[in-house]
Scaffold this active site. Structure first.
Site, mmCIF file in Angstrom:
data_model
loop_
_atom_site.group_PDB
_atom_site.id
_atom_site.type_symbol
_atom_site.label_atom_id
_atom_site.label_comp_id
_atom_site.label_asym_id
_atom_site.label_seq_id
_atom_site.Cartn_x
_atom_site.Cartn_y
_atom_site.Cartn_z
ATOM 1 N N ASN A 8 -11.961 6.283 1.023
ATOM 2 C CA ASN A 8 -10.947 6.210 -0.018
ATOM 3 C C ASN A 8 -10.972 4.794 -0.584
ATOM 4 O O ASN A 8 -10.457 3.859 0.026
ATOM 5 C CB ASN A 8 -9.568 6.537 0.566
ATOM 6 N N ARG A 89 -12.914 10.222 -1.884
ATOM 7 C CA ARG A 89 -11.731 10.641 -2.619
ATOM 8 C C ARG A 89 -11.879 10.217 -4.080
ATOM 9 O O ARG A 89 -12.229 9.082 -4.380
ATOM 10 C CB ARG A 89 -10.489 9.980 -2.037
ATOM 11 N N HIS A 178 -2.540 14.058 -5.503
ATOM 12 C CA HIS A 178 -2.284 14.296 -4.075
ATOM 13 C C HIS A 178 -2.676 15.707 -3.649
ATOM 14 O O HIS A 178 -2.209 16.213 -2.630
ATOM 15 C CB HIS A 178 -0.807 14.084 -3.712
ATOM 16 N N ARG A 238 6.698 3.434 -9.926
ATOM 17 C CA ARG A 238 6.530 4.279 -11.103
ATOM 18 C C ARG A 238 7.847 4.943 -11.497
ATOM 19 O O ARG A 238 8.650 5.297 -10.644
ATOM 20 C CB ARG A 238 5.478 5.358 -10.846
ATOM 21 N N GLU A 383 -5.547 13.542 4.685
ATOM 22 C CA GLU A 383 -6.483 13.728 3.582
ATOM 23 C C GLU A 383 -7.921 13.480 4.025
ATOM 24 O O GLU A 383 -8.861 14.116 3.542
ATOM 25 C CB GLU A 383 -6.118 12.790 2.432
#
Length: 397
Positions: A8, A89, A178, A238, A383
């Site tokens: 990642n 990823r 995600h 965010r 993940e």
């Protein structure tokens, strides 16, 4: 048995796990942080030990070389040839990819073309892939897309009410993110719903970046993040969903360009923007304990947005059998879970066991009571194992 590396790559970081497949045994893991700085941090975890080194790492290529050299130095592998596949990823797959894809020129070009939709992420993901390809030129690789799981949404769930030509010409639509995490959580949810014929799951990936997905029969029907990861619920830095006119008004008031305000909405808003303290929920909680009213307001907003989407997705699914809390905050903050449940318990008849909830930090378990109309579980996401599985199944099996 084969060694597979899940990677990642961020804009200034490179996180990895090395697996023995198909056993799915984690051999080691690590991260290079602050890439591009003289005081970068390299951490390697192996057999219960953790080694950290502060040193200059000028770019991702050097981070990859440092990582692979460390594996040899620590005798985790004898040489680079032991690594048989890598999985990377990639945040944005656009409409091109509904599943993971083997890296080739076409895959690489399409990922690059999607950089405008995820400028910080896709560019960094490609840099990581290319750095590994330089050092391991003969090792095959797969791209695992955060958006792929959400490609099962119906048009009325992903189309925005803008002129339709923008959809056709520019690909303006909801993509989500995600997805690799939500797919993992969906798969794990089945063990809690063995007697349910058509399981309905609301999956809450709540970290500094956060998203919620509505899942039916193991397929995504709706998700909160939008064209980019800026949309959906309020996050660490965010805004999440807001009135679009806020952008124009703030630009005029602050005499800033759209790009400048877009960066503020991405990097200086959310928990950080409202609290004025931090994007880290732990810092916000500590400030609340000390009586900071803006910190309290920030967290009330954060929790309310999560609860609002859970309610929306309950309606979208026609009910719910399971609510999942996952990711950094969802897994490790009993207080946040309790606050969210308090917002929805009256409407949705949800009840959790306070003691069970307090006990679960980074561990899996059911926290709802037998009286709860909807089961509630904490499931740590993984993940990396999803990336490793795809790399092994597509390249080596």
């Amino acid at each position: 048995m084969a060694k597979v590396m899940a990677i990642n790559a961020g804009s200034s970081s490179l996180k990895f796990k090395l697996y023995e497949m198909p056993e799915e045994k984690v051999i080691c893991s690590g991260i290079a942080e602050r890439i591009g700085h003289d005081d970068a941090i390299f951490t390697l975890k192996y057999q219960g030990d953790k080694k950290t080194e502060i040193l200059p790492i000028k770019d991702h290529a050097q981070a990859v070389k440092l990582t692979l050299d460390a594996l040899v130095k620590e005798k985790i592998i004898i040489n680079f040839d032991e690594i048989k596949a890598t999985g990377h990823r990639v945040v944005q797959g656009g409409s091109y990819f509904s599943h993971s894809e083997v890296f080739n020129k076409d895959t690489e070009d399409k990922i690059e073309s999607l950089i405008p939709l995820a400028p910080l992420h896709n560019a960094a993901n490609l840099v990581g892939f290319r750095a590994f390809k330089t050092i391991l030129p003969d090792v095959p690789a797969v791209a695992v897309f955060d958006t792929a799981f959400h490609q099962t949404m119906e048009p009325q769930d992903y189309i925005y009410p803008v002129p339709y030509e923008y959809v056709e010409k520019y690909g303006v639509r909801r993509y989500g993110a995600h997805g690799t995490s939500h797919l993992y959580l969906s798969n794990e949810s089945f063990k809690y719903l063995k007697d349910v014929k058509h399981p309905k799951v609301i999956s809450c990936h709540i970290g500094s970046g956060a998203s919620i997905s509505a899942i039916k029969d193991g397929k995504c029907v709706a998700t909160t993040m939008g064209l980019t990861p800026l949309g959906g619920i309020m996050m660490g830095t965010r805004t999440g969903d807001i009135d679009p006119s806020v952008m124009k008004y703030c630009c005029e008031c602050e005499h800033k360009t759209v790009e400048e305000m877009y960066q503020i909405f991405n990097k200086k808003s959310g928990l950080l923007g409202v609290s004025g303290i931090s994007n880290d929920s732990r810092d916000i909680m500590a400030a609340i304990e000390n009586g900071n009213k803006r910190a309290e307001l920030a967290y009330q907003l954060f929790v309310r947005r999560i609860a609002d989407f859970i309610g929306q997705y309950y309606v979208r699914l026609g009910g719910a059998d399971l609510i999942i809390f996952s990711a950094g905050i969802g897994e490790n903050s009993p207080e946040t879970r309790q606050m969210v449940i308090d917002e929805i318990k009256e409407a949705l008849h949800v009840e959790i066991n306070d003691e069970l909830n307090k006990q679960l930090k980074g561990k899996e378990g059911l926290i709802s009571t037998s009286k709860s109309a909807i089961k509630v579980a904490v499931i740590p996401t993984d993940e990396e194992i999803m990336i490793a599985r795809d790399a092994y199944n597509m390249l080596l099996k």
